[in-house]
Scaffold this motif. Structure first.
Motif, PDB file in Angstrom:
ATOM      1  N   GLU A  42      -4.539  16.640   6.786  1.00  0.00           N
ATOM      2  CA  GLU A  42      -5.515  17.705   6.561  1.00  0.00           C
ATOM      3  C   GLU A  42      -5.812  17.886   5.073  1.00  0.00           C
ATOM      4  N   CYS A  43      -4.788  17.763   4.229  1.00  0.00           N
ATOM      5  CA  CYS A  43      -5.031  17.819   2.784  1.00  0.00           C
ATOM      6  C   CYS A  43      -5.960  16.691   2.355  1.00  0.00           C
ATOM      7  N   ALA A  44      -5.676  15.479   2.845  1.00  0.00           N
ATOM      8  CA  ALA A  44      -6.502  14.321   2.488  1.00  0.00           C
ATOM      9  C   ALA A  44      -7.935  14.496   2.979  1.00  0.00           C
ATOM     10  N   ASP A  45      -8.095  14.975   4.201  1.00  0.00           N
ATOM     11  CA  ASP A  45      -9.425  15.172   4.762  1.00  0.00           C
ATOM     12  C   ASP A  45     -10.221  16.167   3.933  1.00  0.00           C
ATOM     13  N   PHE A  46      -9.581  17.284   3.575  1.00  0.00           N
ATOM     14  CA  PHE A  46     -10.296  18.290   2.798  1.00  0.00           C
ATOM     15  C   PHE A  46     -10.706  17.752   1.434  1.00  0.00           C
ATOM     16  N   LEU A  47      -9.789  17.110   0.738  1.00  0.00           N
ATOM     17  CA  LEU A  47     -10.100  16.592  -0.595  1.00  0.00           C
ATOM     18  C   LEU A  47     -11.184  15.520  -0.530  1.00  0.00           C
ATOM     19  N   ASN A  48     -11.136  14.673   0.470  1.00  0.00           N
ATOM     20  CA  ASN A  48     -12.163  13.627   0.607  1.00  0.00           C
ATOM     21  C   ASN A  48     -13.538  14.225   0.865  1.00  0.00           C
ATOM     22  N   ARG A  49     -13.583  15.322   1.599  1.00  0.00           N
ATOM     23  CA  ARG A  49     -14.857  15.960   1.934  1.00  0.00           C
ATOM     24  C   ARG A  49     -15.437  16.784   0.782  1.00  0.00           C
ATOM     25  N   HIS A  50     -14.569  17.433   0.004  1.00  0.00           N
ATOM     26  CA  HIS A  50     -15.052  18.527  -0.842  1.00  0.00           C
ATOM     27  C   HIS A  50     -14.757  18.403  -2.330  1.00  0.00           C
ATOM     28  N   ILE A  92       0.921  10.851   1.466  1.00  0.00           N
ATOM     29  CA  ILE A  92       1.189  11.960   0.553  1.00  0.00           C
ATOM     30  C   ILE A  92       1.021  11.512  -0.897  1.00  0.00           C
ATOM     31  N   TYR A  93       1.375  10.270  -1.204  1.00  0.00           N
ATOM     32  CA  TYR A  93       1.182   9.763  -2.569  1.00  0.00           C
ATOM     33  C   TYR A  93      -0.305   9.778  -2.927  1.00  0.00           C
ATOM     34  N   ASN A  94      -1.144   9.373  -1.976  1.00  0.00           N
ATOM     35  CA  ASN A  94      -2.592   9.374  -2.221  1.00  0.00           C
ATOM     36  C   ASN A  94      -3.122  10.783  -2.455  1.00  0.00           C
ATOM     37  N   VAL A  95      -2.603  11.756  -1.702  1.00  0.00           N
ATOM     38  CA  VAL A  95      -3.021  13.150  -1.902  1.00  0.00           C
ATOM     39  C   VAL A  95      -2.648  13.602  -3.304  1.00  0.00           C
ATOM     40  N   TRP A  96      -1.436  13.296  -3.729  1.00  0.00           N
ATOM     41  CA  TRP A  96      -1.013  13.699  -5.079  1.00  0.00           C
ATOM     42  C   TRP A  96      -1.851  13.003  -6.149  1.00  0.00           C
ATOM     43  N   GLN A  97      -2.206  11.740  -5.917  1.00  0.00           N
ATOM     44  CA  GLN A  97      -3.084  11.049  -6.871  1.00  0.00           C
ATOM     45  C   GLN A  97      -4.454  11.724  -6.944  1.00  0.00           C
ATOM     46  N   GLN A  98      -4.965  12.154  -5.800  1.00  0.00           N
ATOM     47  CA  GLN A  98      -6.243  12.864  -5.801  1.00  0.00           C
ATOM     48  C   GLN A  98      -6.140  14.172  -6.587  1.00  0.00           C
ATOM     49  N   PRO A 147      13.794  11.020  -4.526  1.00  0.00           N
ATOM     50  CA  PRO A 147      12.429  11.542  -4.689  1.00  0.00           C
ATOM     51  C   PRO A 147      11.507  10.436  -5.206  1.00  0.00           C
ATOM     52  N   ALA A 148      11.454   9.342  -4.448  1.00  0.00           N
ATOM     53  CA  ALA A 148      10.794   8.119  -4.928  1.00  0.00           C
ATOM     54  C   ALA A 148       9.320   8.345  -5.245  1.00  0.00           C
ATOM     55  N   CYS A 149       8.616   9.033  -4.365  1.00  0.00           N
ATOM     56  CA  CYS A 149       7.188   9.246  -4.583  1.00  0.00           C
ATOM     57  C   CYS A 149       6.922  10.392  -5.562  1.00  0.00           C
ATOM     58  N   VAL A 150       7.867  11.290  -5.687  1.00  0.00           N
ATOM     59  CA  VAL A 150       7.709  12.415  -6.611  1.00  0.00           C
ATOM     60  C   VAL A 150       7.875  11.971  -8.065  1.00  0.00           C
ATOM     61  N   LEU A 151       8.815  11.061  -8.316  1.00  0.00           N
ATOM     62  CA  LEU A 151       9.209  10.761  -9.691  1.00  0.00           C
ATOM     63  C   LEU A 151       8.085  10.249 -10.591  1.00  0.00           C
ATOM     64  N   PRO A 152       7.180   9.386 -10.128  1.00  0.00           N
ATOM     65  CA  PRO A 152       6.096   8.982 -11.034  1.00  0.00           C
ATOM     66  C   PRO A 152       5.290  10.169 -11.560  1.00  0.00           C
ATOM     67  N   PHE A 153       5.069  11.157 -10.723  1.00  0.00           N
ATOM     68  CA  PHE A 153       4.319  12.350 -11.129  1.00  0.00           C
ATOM     69  C   PHE A 153       5.182  13.254 -12.017  1.00  0.00           C
ATOM     70  N   LEU A 154       6.459  13.381 -11.660  1.00  0.00           N
ATOM     71  CA  LEU A 154       7.351  14.260 -12.414  1.00  0.00           C
ATOM     72  C   LEU A 154       7.627  13.699 -13.807  1.00  0.00           C
ATOM     73  N   ILE A 155       7.864  12.408 -13.910  1.00  0.00           N
ATOM     74  CA  ILE A 155       8.104  11.779 -15.211  1.00  0.00           C
ATOM     75  C   ILE A 155       6.864  11.896 -16.085  1.00  0.00           C
TER      76      ILE A 155
END
Length: 261
Positions: A42-50, A92-98, A147-155
């Motif tokens: 749902e997060c991905a859908d909303f961001l892609n639309r709006h 979820i990684y794609n959502v965070w990248q968006q 926290p494999a997917c979190v760490l690139p964003f956190l670092i």
């Protein structure tokens, strides 16, 4: 109003617009605001639309919990149904990248607890505002996870050593300490007033200026894309490990941590 009329009826998020300022509320009160596949979709859908209609995106949770990370109950149900893969980390990684690189300014408005994958939402945002009683934690290692997917964003946000320390210690960090470490940009007792003060400045920026700046920012630092494959591989590894899945199941069913007899 045209944008409002086009928003689907989501189950796990609540979305509202005030002009081009959008508030996305993580809303899974029955599950402690944890992350499941439907929420990610749902997060991905909303961001892609709006995304093109948004100049400022505010992400918030509930007063007592911002987001508490992966939904262990959903993972346990998947395993019981014969699906050991758990949740798809790429979604979820794609959502965070968006959130990090999208054509808008993203603000995390954190109240209560932000843990594990919840830190991914925090670290992905351009600006992090927190209530003074907010706490931040990475609990993954307690269950043999990372926290494999979190760490690139956190670092990217707070630097490698503090992210390393926070990962290893697994204990909650206060909003004041998170401010000192660079995870939080500003905190006040009245975080709603803090958010309002930031919006007074940010809403003066044009959409064109924001888009150009965010594109340039992403070009200066493309580490999120470079580290994506490694993050996804590691995430899948730890979430398909039978010992880790057994620890998750035991915690869901008994409330006992892996080290408890």
């Amino acid at each position: 109003m045209g944008v409002l009329m086009q928003i689907p009826a989501y189950e796990t998020i609540k979305v509202s617009f005030d002009g081009t300022v959008c508030t996305l509320q993580i809303y899974r009160p029955e599950a402690n605001n944890t992350i499941n596949d439907l929420f990610t979709d749902e997060c991905a859908d909303f961001l892609n639309r709006h995304s093109e209609h948004i100049s400022v995106l505010i992400i918030k949770g509930l007063p007592e919990v911002f987001c508490f990370g992966a939904d262990f109950s959903a993972i346990n149900d998947n395993v019981a149904d014969g699906d050991p893969k758990g949740q798809n980390p790429e979604n979820i990684y794609n959502v965070w990248q968006q959130i990090a690189n999208g054509p808008f300014i993203s603000i995390a408005h954190v109240r209560g607890k932000a843990n594990a994958g919840g830190i991914g939402f925090v670290a992905a945002c351009d600006i992090v505002l927190a209530e003074e009683n907010a706490v931040f934690s990475l609990s993954e290692l307690l269950f043999g996870l990372l926290p494999a997917c979190v760490l690139p964003f956190l670092i990217r946000r707070m630097g490698p050593q503090k992210a390393h320390y926070m990962t290893m210690m697994t204990q909650p960090v206060s909003a004041q300490r998170a401010l000192e470490w660079g995870l939080v940009d500003a905190c006040e007792e009245n975080s709603e007033n803090l958010l309002r003060k930031h919006l007074l400045r940010l809403t003066r920026l044009s959409k064109t200026a924001i888009v150009r700046y965010k594109k340039y920012r992403a070009e200066l630092d493309n580490s999120l894309e470079q580290q994506k494959a490694c993050a996804l591989k590691t995430n899948l590894e730890v979430f398909t490990d039978p010992d880790n899945l057994n620890s998750i199941s035991r915690y869901v069913e008994t409330g006992k941590f892996p080290w408890e007899k």
